[in-house]
Motif scaffolding. Structure first.
Motif, PDB file in Angstrom:
ATOM      1  N   UNK A  34      53.250  23.180 -23.106  1.00  0.00           N
ATOM      2  CA  UNK A  34      54.269  23.586 -21.769  1.00  0.00           C
ATOM      3  C   UNK A  34      55.431  22.900 -22.375  1.00  0.00           C
ATOM      4  N   UNK A  35      55.865  22.827 -24.014  1.00  0.00           N
ATOM      5  CA  UNK A  35      57.148  22.262 -24.281  1.00  0.00           C
ATOM      6  C   UNK A  35      57.537  20.899 -24.094  1.00  0.00           C
ATOM      7  N   UNK A  36      56.675  20.467 -23.909  1.00  0.00           N
ATOM      8  CA  UNK A  36      57.085  18.772 -24.309  1.00  0.00           C
ATOM      9  C   UNK A  36      56.777  18.556 -25.284  1.00  0.00           C
ATOM     10  N   UNK A  37      58.232  17.211 -25.830  1.00  0.00           N
ATOM     11  CA  UNK A  37      58.020  17.208 -27.413  1.00  0.00           C
ATOM     12  C   UNK A  37      57.083  16.012 -27.716  1.00  0.00           C
ATOM     13  N   UNK A  38      55.976  16.418 -28.309  1.00  0.00           N
ATOM     14  CA  UNK A  38      54.693  15.198 -28.593  1.00  0.00           C
ATOM     15  C   UNK A  38      54.512  15.667 -29.812  1.00  0.00           C
ATOM     16  N   UNK A  39      54.519  14.439 -31.036  1.00  0.00           N
ATOM     17  CA  UNK A  39      54.655  15.030 -32.154  1.00  0.00           C
ATOM     18  C   UNK A  39      53.010  15.636 -32.561  1.00  0.00           C
ATOM     19  N   UNK A  40      52.199  14.649 -32.126  1.00  0.00           N
ATOM     20  CA  UNK A  40      50.390  15.052 -32.624  1.00  0.00           C
ATOM     21  C   UNK A  40      51.008  14.714 -33.555  1.00  0.00           C
ATOM     22  N   UNK A  41      51.077  13.971 -34.854  1.00  0.00           N
ATOM     23  CA  UNK A  41      51.220  13.968 -36.336  1.00  0.00           C
ATOM     24  C   UNK A  41      49.910  14.236 -36.933  1.00  0.00           C
ATOM     25  N   UNK A  42      49.367  13.769 -36.594  1.00  0.00           N
ATOM     26  CA  UNK A  42      47.522  13.542 -36.513  1.00  0.00           C
ATOM     27  C   UNK A  42      46.836  15.182 -36.338  1.00  0.00           C
ATOM     28  N   UNK A  43      47.720  15.779 -35.139  1.00  0.00           N
ATOM     29  CA  UNK A  43      46.930  16.915 -34.964  1.00  0.00           C
ATOM     30  C   UNK A  43      45.881  16.880 -33.534  1.00  0.00           C
ATOM     31  N   UNK A  44      45.579  15.536 -33.461  1.00  0.00           N
ATOM     32  CA  UNK A  44      44.349  15.061 -32.684  1.00  0.00           C
ATOM     33  C   UNK A  44      42.971  14.318 -33.423  1.00  0.00           C
ATOM     34  N   UNK A  98      45.627  13.554 -11.587  1.00  0.00           N
ATOM     35  CA  UNK A  98      46.500  12.598 -12.097  1.00  0.00           C
ATOM     36  C   UNK A  98      47.619  12.383 -13.018  1.00  0.00           C
ATOM     37  N   UNK A  99      47.821  11.883 -12.471  1.00  0.00           N
ATOM     38  CA  UNK A  99      49.662  11.749 -12.750  1.00  0.00           C
ATOM     39  C   UNK A  99      50.154  10.762 -14.286  1.00  0.00           C
ATOM     40  N   UNK A 100      50.212  11.834 -15.245  1.00  0.00           N
ATOM     41  CA  UNK A 100      50.383  10.762 -16.477  1.00  0.00           C
ATOM     42  C   UNK A 100      51.950  10.969 -17.095  1.00  0.00           C
ATOM     43  N   UNK A 101      52.886   9.552 -17.765  1.00  0.00           N
ATOM     44  CA  UNK A 101      53.892   9.227 -17.820  1.00  0.00           C
ATOM     45  C   UNK A 101      53.289   9.346 -19.708  1.00  0.00           C
ATOM     46  N   UNK A 102      54.685  10.422 -20.513  1.00  0.00           N
ATOM     47  CA  UNK A 102      54.926  10.793 -21.744  1.00  0.00           C
ATOM     48  C   UNK A 102      55.330   9.384 -22.004  1.00  0.00           C
ATOM     49  N   UNK A 103      55.044   8.814 -22.876  1.00  0.00           N
ATOM     50  CA  UNK A 103      55.639   7.206 -23.879  1.00  0.00           C
ATOM     51  C   UNK A 103      55.675   7.629 -25.506  1.00  0.00           C
ATOM     52  N   UNK A 104      55.108   9.109 -26.043  1.00  0.00           N
ATOM     53  CA  UNK A 104      55.045   8.790 -27.163  1.00  0.00           C
ATOM     54  C   UNK A 104      56.271   8.878 -28.016  1.00  0.00           C
ATOM     55  N   UNK A 105      56.092   8.173 -29.365  1.00  0.00           N
ATOM     56  CA  UNK A 105      57.253   8.226 -30.626  1.00  0.00           C
ATOM     57  C   UNK A 105      57.609   8.849 -30.498  1.00  0.00           C
ATOM     58  N   UNK A 106      58.864  10.002 -30.132  1.00  0.00           N
ATOM     59  CA  UNK A 106      59.354  10.678 -31.150  1.00  0.00           C
ATOM     60  C   UNK A 106      59.815  11.205 -31.827  1.00  0.00           C
ATOM     61  N   UNK A 107      60.101   9.860 -33.044  1.00  0.00           N
ATOM     62  CA  UNK A 107      60.356   9.887 -34.515  1.00  0.00           C
ATOM     63  C   UNK A 107      59.585   8.858 -35.171  1.00  0.00           C
ATOM     64  N   UNK A 108      58.681   9.288 -36.287  1.00  0.00           N
ATOM     65  CA  UNK A 108      58.167   8.275 -37.008  1.00  0.00           C
ATOM     66  C   UNK A 108      58.880   7.555 -38.064  1.00  0.00           C
TER      67      UNK A 108
END
Ligand code: FES
Length: 108
Positions: A34-44, A98-108
């Motif tokens: 859905x075009x949210x910027x989530x790094x998900x570096x580990x692939x889940x 449910x309501x989710x707020x995105x918090x994850x880091x945008x860079x590592x």
């Protein structure tokens, strides 16, 4: 059946997402699609915590976090009792409303 969730981005802007309940995806994958910027570096794999979300509403209906998810959340300074890793949340009916707020880091 469709599942409706609300996502709040890092700027506090909310958007409703309507997701078919028969897609076999995690919340992380849906957010990325859905075009949210989530790094998900580990692939889940519950190893990077860049898919950190805060569950503002409906958290009690979601399945409990396993030990690996809890251990990873423990490493985050901004995690609270309502924190989850979006990659560990499968899309299903329990998520409806449910309501989710995105918090994850945008860079590592
Ligand atoms: S994508 Fe890495 S912990 Fe969720």
């Amino acid at each position: 059946m469709m599942i409706n969730i609300t996502v709040e981005d890092r700027n506090g802007e909310r958007q409703q997402l309507e997701i078919p309940d028969d897609i076999s995806l995690s919340l992380m994958e849906v957010l990325k699609a859905s075009e949210y910027h989530i790094l998900a570096t580990c692939g889940g794999m519950a190893l990077c915590a860049t898919c950190h979300v805060q569950v503002l509403e409906g958290g009690e209906r979601l399945g409990n976090a396993n030990d690996q998810e809890l251990d990873m959340l423990d490493t985050l300074p901004d995690a609270g009792s309502d924190s989850r890793l979006a990659c560990q949340l499968r899309i299903d009916q329990s998520m409806d409303g449910a309501v989710f707020r995105i918090l994850g880091a945008t860079e590592e």
